[in-house]
Write an enzyme that holds these catalytic residues in place. Structure first.
Site, PDB file in Angstrom:
ATOM      1  CD  GLU A 135      -2.353   1.341   2.816  1.00 49.09           C
ATOM      2  OE1 GLU A 135      -2.513   2.476   3.310  1.00 49.09           O
ATOM      3  OE2 GLU A 135      -2.695   0.304   3.412  1.00 49.09           O
ATOM      4  NE  ARG A 193       1.003   8.120   5.417  1.00 52.23           N
ATOM      5  CZ  ARG A 193       1.365   7.266   6.336  1.00 52.23           C
ATOM      6  NH1 ARG A 193       2.501   7.411   6.974  1.00 52.23           N
ATOM      7  NH2 ARG A 193       0.591   6.246   6.634  1.00 52.23           N
ATOM      8  CE  LYS A 248      -5.659   2.622   7.505  1.00 49.61           C
ATOM      9  NZ  LYS A 248      -4.710   3.330   6.647  1.00 49.61           N
TER      10      LYS A 248
END
Length: 184
Positions: A32, A36, A120
């Protein structure tokens, strides 16, 4: 290790090979790559092209613009720290799994209304961990969880033993894999 989703932060494109090779050498074929950093979309495109056997997705996707960039780069799944309806709709239109962060009954209900049954659970350690997920599974038996944040070697087996865990996520997979590669 098919229930592991390493959270991968790539600050420079040149790090991609080292990190993904380390993960593969450690038996992990999933990554994943988080949105960012400035090179996130480029890293995803590179990973998808050069690591076709890996399940490469985009993480920390917080809006439709990032989702569009991730999908254009070839991301095979999208993960968000929270639930974004525009991201959910874009993923549905493109037939790409979306794992939104959901930790409350209201968020889970919204995910279900969008056709999402895997969420999640982030940050897991702050929101009650396995105990909280088990409580939420009562009214939502169709939901499976991906706990992230506070999952580590000390508690991973406890999480994975529960049938409602779809996978566990964390950056520690990357750190462990890199450390093992350096030992060799």
């Amino acid at each position: 290790m098919d229930k592991c989703i390493p959270v991968v932060v790539i600050k420079e494109l040149s790090e991609t090979d080292k990190i993904l090779t380390a993960l593969q050498n450690n038996g992990i074929n999933c990554a994943e790559i988080t949105f960012r950093t400035a090179c996130a979309a480029e890293a995803i495109a590179y990973a998808v092209k050069n690591y076709p056997d890996m399940n490469v997705g985009a993480g920390t996707v917080i809006n439709a613009e990032q989702c569009e960039q991730a999908l254009k780069a070839g991301a095979k799944f999208i993960v968000s720290p929270g639930l974004s309806v525009p991201v959910a709709m874009m993923c549905k239109e493109n037939n790409v799994p979306y794992y939104p962060g959901c930790v409350t009954p209201t968020e889970i209900m919204q995910a279900l209304e969008l056709g999402i049954t895997i969420v999640k659970f982030f940050p897991a350690h702050i929101y009650g961990g396995l105990k909280a997920m088990k409580a939420l599974a009562g009214p939502f038996p169709q939901i499976k969880f991906i706990p992230t944040g506070g999952v580590d070697r000390n508690n991973i087996d406890e999480f994975l033993a529960w049938e409602k865990i779809y996978a566990v996520g964390g950056s520690f997979f990357v750190q462990e894999s890199l450390a093992k590669m350096e030992e060799k």
